[in-house]
Scaffold this active site. Structure first.
Site, PDB file in Angstrom:
ATOM      1  N   CYS A   1      33.854  38.079  16.777  1.00 44.47           N
ATOM      2  CA  CYS A   1      32.392  37.951  16.813  1.00 44.47           C
ATOM      3  C   CYS A   1      31.756  39.051  15.966  1.00 44.47           C
ATOM      4  O   CYS A   1      32.024  40.239  16.172  1.00 44.47           O
ATOM      5  CB  CYS A   1      31.899  38.059  18.254  1.00 44.47           C
ATOM      6  SG  CYS A   1      30.110  38.113  18.382  1.00 44.47           S
TER       7      CYS A   1
ATOM      8  N   CYS B   1      31.956  32.723  20.754  1.00 46.99           N
ATOM      9  CA  CYS B   1      32.204  34.032  21.332  1.00 46.99           C
ATOM     10  C   CYS B   1      32.034  33.813  22.835  1.00 46.99           C
ATOM     11  O   CYS B   1      30.987  33.348  23.273  1.00 46.99           O
ATOM     12  CB  CYS B   1      31.154  35.014  20.817  1.00 46.99           C
ATOM     13  SG  CYS B   1      31.140  36.527  21.775  1.00 46.99           S
TER      14      CYS B   1
ATOM     15  N   CYS C   1      27.939  39.569  25.261  1.00 50.82           N
ATOM     16  CA  CYS C   1      27.660  39.645  23.817  1.00 50.82           C
ATOM     17  C   CYS C   1      26.159  39.788  23.583  1.00 50.82           C
ATOM     18  O   CYS C   1      25.373  38.940  24.003  1.00 50.82           O
ATOM     19  CB  CYS C   1      28.183  38.389  23.111  1.00 50.82           C
ATOM     20  SG  CYS C   1      27.660  38.290  21.403  1.00 50.82           S
TER      21      CYS C   1
ATOM     22  N   LYS D   1      10.858   3.255   3.148  1.00 48.70           N
ATOM     23  CA  LYS D   1      10.905   4.720   3.090  1.00 48.70           C
ATOM     24  C   LYS D   1      11.639   5.156   1.830  1.00 48.70           C
ATOM     25  O   LYS D   1      12.769   4.716   1.595  1.00 48.70           O
ATOM     26  CB  LYS D   1      11.665   5.263   4.307  1.00 48.70           C
ATOM     27  CG  LYS D   1      10.917   5.117   5.618  1.00 48.70           C
ATOM     28  CD  LYS D   1       9.769   6.121   5.671  1.00 48.70           C
ATOM     29  CE  LYS D   1       9.175   6.273   7.046  1.00 48.70           C
ATOM     30  NZ  LYS D   1       9.975   6.943   8.015  1.00 48.70           N
TER      31      LYS D   1
ATOM     32  N   TYR E   1      -6.838   2.334   6.392  1.00 44.54           N
ATOM     33  CA  TYR E   1      -5.975   1.215   6.001  1.00 44.54           C
ATOM     34  C   TYR E   1      -6.044   0.008   6.934  1.00 44.54           C
ATOM     35  O   TYR E   1      -5.277  -0.928   6.777  1.00 44.54           O
ATOM     36  CB  TYR E   1      -4.523   1.680   5.843  1.00 44.54           C
ATOM     37  CG  TYR E   1      -3.948   2.373   7.066  1.00 44.54           C
ATOM     38  CD1 TYR E   1      -3.801   1.697   8.266  1.00 44.54           C
ATOM     39  CD2 TYR E   1      -3.537   3.702   6.997  1.00 44.54           C
ATOM     40  CE1 TYR E   1      -3.282   2.329   9.378  1.00 44.54           C
ATOM     41  CE2 TYR E   1      -3.015   4.344   8.105  1.00 44.54           C
ATOM     42  CZ  TYR E   1      -2.890   3.653   9.296  1.00 44.54           C
ATOM     43  OH  TYR E   1      -2.378   4.281  10.391  1.00 44.54           O
TER      44      TYR E   1
ATOM     45  N   GLU F   1       0.848  -1.201   0.000  1.00 45.86           N
ATOM     46  CA  GLU F   1       0.000   0.000   0.000  1.00 45.86           C
ATOM     47  C   GLU F   1       0.874   1.238   0.000  1.00 45.86           C
ATOM     48  O   GLU F   1       2.016   1.192   0.438  1.00 45.86           O
ATOM     49  CB  GLU F   1      -0.835   0.058   1.291  1.00 45.86           C
ATOM     50  CG  GLU F   1      -1.851  -1.030   1.402  1.00 45.86           C
ATOM     51  CD  GLU F   1      -2.416  -1.136   2.817  1.00 45.86           C
ATOM     52  OE1 GLU F   1      -2.228  -0.201   3.622  1.00 45.86           O
ATOM     53  OE2 GLU F   1      -3.027  -2.166   3.095  1.00 45.86           O
TER      54      GLU F   1
ATOM     55  N   CYS G   1      29.741  41.409  18.643  1.00 46.17           N
ATOM     56  CA  CYS G   1      30.353  42.227  19.700  1.00 46.17           C
ATOM     57  C   CYS G   1      31.856  42.421  19.490  1.00 46.17           C
ATOM     58  O   CYS G   1      32.521  43.063  20.294  1.00 46.17           O
ATOM     59  CB  CYS G   1      30.105  41.596  21.067  1.00 46.17           C
ATOM     60  SG  CYS G   1      31.054  40.090  21.335  1.00 46.17           S
TER      61      CYS G   1
ATOM     62  N   LYS H   1       2.222   4.559   1.502  1.00 48.71           N
ATOM     63  CA  LYS H   1       2.332   5.073   2.871  1.00 48.71           C
ATOM     64  C   LYS H   1       1.999   6.565   2.818  1.00 48.71           C
ATOM     65  O   LYS H   1       2.805   7.384   2.372  1.00 48.71           O
ATOM     66  CB  LYS H   1       3.735   4.840   3.422  1.00 48.71           C
ATOM     67  CG  LYS H   1       3.858   5.221   4.879  1.00 48.71           C
ATOM     68  CD  LYS H   1       5.189   4.748   5.447  1.00 48.71           C
ATOM     69  CE  LYS H   1       5.290   5.026   6.933  1.00 48.71           C
ATOM     70  NZ  LYS H   1       5.221   6.441   7.262  1.00 48.71           N
TER      71      LYS H   1
ATOM     72  N   ASP I   1       1.405  10.300   3.783  1.00 49.06           N
ATOM     73  CA  ASP I   1       2.139  11.144   4.716  1.00 49.06           C
ATOM     74  C   ASP I   1       1.208  12.140   5.405  1.00 49.06           C
ATOM     75  O   ASP I   1       1.044  13.276   4.979  1.00 49.06           O
ATOM     76  CB  ASP I   1       3.246  11.897   3.952  1.00 49.06           C
ATOM     77  CG  ASP I   1       4.298  12.410   4.899  1.00 49.06           C
ATOM     78  OD1 ASP I   1       4.252  12.063   6.093  1.00 49.06           O
ATOM     79  OD2 ASP I   1       5.174  13.164   4.442  1.00 49.06           O
TER      80      ASP I   1
HETATM   81  S1  IVH Z   1      -0.270   0.267   8.736  1.00 45.97           S
HETATM   82  C1  IVH Z   1       0.396  -1.858  12.670  1.00 45.97           C
HETATM   83  N1  IVH Z   1      -0.666   1.367   6.378  1.00 45.97           N
HETATM   84  O1  IVH Z   1       2.614   5.110   8.847  1.00 45.97           O
HETATM   85  C2  IVH Z   1       0.472  -1.178  11.380  1.00 45.97           C
HETATM   86  N2  IVH Z   1       0.284   2.676   8.097  1.00 45.97           N
HETATM   87  O2  IVH Z   1       4.542   3.756  11.427  1.00 45.97           O
HETATM   88  C3  IVH Z   1      -0.083   0.174  11.417  1.00 45.97           C
HETATM   89  N3  IVH Z   1       0.707   5.005   7.476  1.00 45.97           N
HETATM   90  O3  IVH Z   1       1.727   6.274  11.782  1.00 45.97           O
HETATM   91  C4  IVH Z   1       0.209   0.980  10.266  1.00 45.97           C
HETATM   92  N4  IVH Z   1      -0.028   4.863   5.418  1.00 45.97           N
HETATM   93  O4  IVH Z   1      -0.293   6.182  10.296  1.00 45.97           O
HETATM   94  C5  IVH Z   1      -0.212   1.539   7.636  1.00 45.97           C
HETATM   95  N5  IVH Z   1      -1.119   2.254   4.288  1.00 45.97           N
HETATM   96  C6  IVH Z   1      -0.666   2.421   5.527  1.00 45.97           C
HETATM   97  C7  IVH Z   1      -0.174   3.650   5.976  1.00 45.97           C
HETATM   98  C8  IVH Z   1       0.310   3.736   7.283  1.00 45.97           C
HETATM   99  C9  IVH Z   1       0.494   5.666   6.329  1.00 45.97           C
HETATM  100  C10 IVH Z   1       1.317   5.587   8.684  1.00 45.97           C
HETATM  101  C11 IVH Z   1       0.629   5.212   9.952  1.00 45.97           C
HETATM  102  C12 IVH Z   1       1.711   5.129  11.004  1.00 45.97           C
HETATM  103  C13 IVH Z   1       2.960   5.065  10.202  1.00 45.97           C
HETATM  104  C14 IVH Z   1       3.653   3.739  10.421  1.00 45.97           C
END
Ligand code: IVH
Length: 668
Positions: free
Chosen positions: A404, A422, A427, A310, A222, A113, A407, A115, A117
């Site tokens: 500095c 400094c 100062c 990441k 999710y 999935e 001063c 992630k 932000d």
């Molecule tokens: S699953 C136990 N799925 O990423 C698993 N997390 O540290 C729980 N996040 O703060 C997380 N998209 O809010 C999951 N598709 C996704 C996500 C997701 C964003 C965030 C989540 C959490 C951090 C994971």
């Protein structure tokens, strides 16, 4: 219209509006023109005005943002909201795959999935009705942000089945809304948000739901918190079920059988990521079958069946225009790169700390260089390297000054340190930075005394040391740029209430070398008053866990200075509290207190305590502070000018105390 006809009509309007809203906000497929939606909404609003008794909690009119809260209540999650372990490259992903195989064998699949932000939220439904929404908090206890979450139009107020469950997801601010918000902020000369995540978090942490309502937030769900209660065998079935209930889930999810497929999916998003209408910071990979998830289990913080890949930080090229120097409160001189403004990971970057001269030499940075810039941890701008082969010969070497810039005293490099300092205690730059530190959030926390105001006050010689802050008059403040009557009153109130802060805030604010916020608290707890701490010798300090040689020396030296003693005397005369007011770790007698297990509401203006102090005091004695009066409220503390909450408490026959009575209970 009679009551019955109205009820039928209102039901019809509600379900029409809910369905249109669902098509628009969840399915992203509007089925009627906006004008039609608005017309129906207006009709419902009017009917609800005429027949308030027929208004329901799942009405789409609930989304506009209700009344302002005093504070967010705490919410305990039904199951902890865990975080995820990280993977930064293909090798990490293969290692993860190997660990899974060792436990469950070869017969399993993944769901990948995006992630998102934003910030994690949990939504609780009872019999199909949305009853409570919360932030993640520390994973066990979050804050009740129901009113703000109701303003997110893709969050259903009523599900398509009358189930009870807790779902989890990510609330976020779409890129377009983020840009529009920052543009509007810039026009009002307000500080912009650094990125959409901060903007989303900032919006959901507002006590006034009208603000969240104006921010165009969205959500992707999710997962199911208490998935054991629901009849599904896998995570992917769970997500399909969420779709069926009317939730918005992310459609880019993909089932993958091998880790090679996972890697392909991950790589495909590195390229496609900029085209998405929202920010993602990685890919989440989860083992699909629930019984396999169970078999894999979890560590204290995160499940072993999932991992977050990441993305590497985005790197861009720009020109380093200049190097600016600034002096911190400890006298350290820090060079900062001034960059040709450039967009990195969603925001414009124009400055990056270069930390010290060694780093400038190491990276061979010259003024005028083309440089590669990224945001470390996607937040802090950093110059990664220079592109030496693009030099024209016009680039200029940079040298740290010998004196500095503020001063003019000679700079020194202390043994074992890379930083130039400094060491002139007079100062002005250091004094100014020390003042800024004193009023900052973790120190005396004086709202309205930001960097700019302090700098102005200092430049005008209205404050020279921290004690002067407590001598400021409204006439002096009114003379400053952009200071109206209202801001002056607020500022003076904030200054006044900071006098009541517990000792650790003052200790941290004084800026004793090596004493951070945590050590300040330890010291405050151990000594109880500044007088005892100031007269403690090195041995007494070392006897405390967590206090080492360096800190002990620094504390003794600090309090030995005559100027410091005079300053403390002045602060004392001004009425600044010098005692520890928090909970002593071993003396909190929660269960003996009248407040233990009670739900208490604070209302009206308190005169001797700040809201926060009252709340902390009650919580320390085992009580829960809630924002609204209901049948569940045990006690209401009413300050002056208490309004509707007091009336409601009286109607419900709830016990009401005044501030005096609260104080005497807290002081027991
Ligand atoms: S699953 C136990 N799925 O990423 C698993 N997390 O540290 C729980 N996040 O703060 C997380 N998209 O809010 C999951 N598709 C996704 C996500 C997701 C964003 C965030 C989540 C959490 C951090 C994971």
């Amino acid at each position: 219209m009679d009551l019955q006809t109205a009820e039928v009509k209102m039901n019809e309007l509600r379900s029409q509006l809910t369905e249109y809203g669902y098509q628009y906000h969840v399915l992203d497929k509007p089925s009627v023109p906006d004008s039609e939606y608005d017309r129906l909404m207006l009709e419902l609003v009017e009917l609800e005005g005429k027949y308030p008794e027929l208004k329901t909690s799942d009405s789409p009119t609930e989304r506009v943002g209700g009344s302002v809260l005093d504070l967010f209540e705490k919410v305990e999650h039904s199951a902890p909201m865990l975080s995820l372990g990280n993977a930064f490259n293909e090798q990490d992903l293969r290692d993860f795959d190997r660990r899974i195989r060792q436990v469950v064998g070869d017969d399993f699949s993944y769901v990948c999935e995006l992630k998102i932000d934003g910030l994690a939220v949990s939504l609780r439904y009872v019999d199909g009705l949305f009853v409570q929404g919360a932030t993640r908090g520390d994973g066990t206890i979050g804050e009740d942000i129901t009113a703000n979450l109701k303003t997110i139009k893709s969050i259903p107020l009523r599900l398509r089945e009358t189930v009870s469950l807790e779902v989890r997801g990510e609330a976020y601010m779409p890129k377009r809304s983020f840009e529009a918000l920052n543009k509007a902020k810039a026009e009002r000369e307000e500080e912009p948000f650094a990125n959409p995540r901060n903007a989303a978090a900032g919006s959901l942490r507002q006590l006034d739901p009208k603000i969240a309502s104006s921010r165009n937030l969205d959500v992707f769900l999710y997962g199911i918190g208490d998935v054991g209660k629901i009849k599904v065998d896998s995570h992917s079935e769970g997500l399909d079920y969420l779709d069926q209930l009317g939730f918005k889930t992310n459609k880019e999810r993909r089932k993958c059988v091998t880790i090679e497929e996972v890697i392909q999916y991950v790589n495909s998003w590195v390229e496609k990521r900029p085209n998405l209408p929202y920010e993602i910071d990685g890919i989440v990979i989860k083992v699909d079958l629930l019984h396999q998830q169970e078999e894999l289990g979890r560590t204290a913080k995160s499940p072993r069946w999932a991992i977050a890949y990441k993305f590497p930080a985005e790197e861009v090229i720009t020109t380093l225009l200049d190097i600016e120097l600034s002096i911190g409160r400890t006298g350290v001189l820090t060079p900062t790169a001034i960059l040709e403004p450039v967009k990195v990971a969603g925001t414009t970057v124009q400055r990056a700390s270069l930390h010290n001269e060694d780093l400038i030499r190491e990276k061979d940075i010259k003024i005028g260089d083309k440089v590669v810039v990224k945001k470390a941890g996607d937040i802090i701008p950093e110059v990664v390297n220079v592109i030496a082969d693009q030099r024209t010969g016009a680039e200029v070497d940079f040298h740290m000054p010998t004196h500095c810039p503020e001063c003019e005293s000679e700079l020194v490099r202390l043994e074992g340190e890379v930083a130039l300092r400094c060491i002139n205690p007079k100062c002005p730059a250091q004094i100014r930075e020390g003042l800024i530190h004193f009023v900052s959030r973790d120190a005396m926390n004086i709202d309205g005394l930001g960097e700019k105001v302090v700098s102005q006050l200092f430049a005008e010689k209205l404050i020279v040391d921290v004690a002067d802050i407590y001598k400021l008059s409204s006439e002096q403040l009114l003379g400053l740029e952009r200071m109206g009557e209202k801001s002056v009153t607020n500022l003076l109130t904030a200054i006044e209430s900071s006098k009541a802060n517990s000792l650790e805030k003052l200790l941290f604010g004084l800026g004793i070398r090596h004493v951070g916020a945590k050590a300040a608290k330890t010291l405050a707890q151990a000594f109880g008053s500044i007088l005892k701490l100031a007269t403690a010798n090195k041995e007494e300090l070392l006897a405390i866990n967590e206090i080492g040689e360096k800190m002990a020396d620094s504390i003794v030296t600090f309090f030995d200075q005559e100027e410091v003693q005079a300053l403390i005397e002045e602060l004392k005369t001004a009425g600044v509290n010098m005692e520890y007011k928090g909970v002593m770790p071993s003396t909190a007698l929660e269960s003996d207190s009248l407040f233990a297990g009670k739900t208490i509401v604070l209302t009206g203006k308190l005169e001797q305590l700040t809201r926060n102090e009252a709340k902390e005091g009650i919580e320390a004695l085992g009580g829960n502070v809630s924002g609204s009066v209901s049948k569940k409220t045990d006690l209401v503390i009413a300050g002056i000018e208490a309004g509707s909450k007091l009336t409601k408490a009286e109607q419900l026959g709830i016990e009401v105390w005044d501030e005096e009575r609260l104080l005497s209970e807290l002081n027991k």
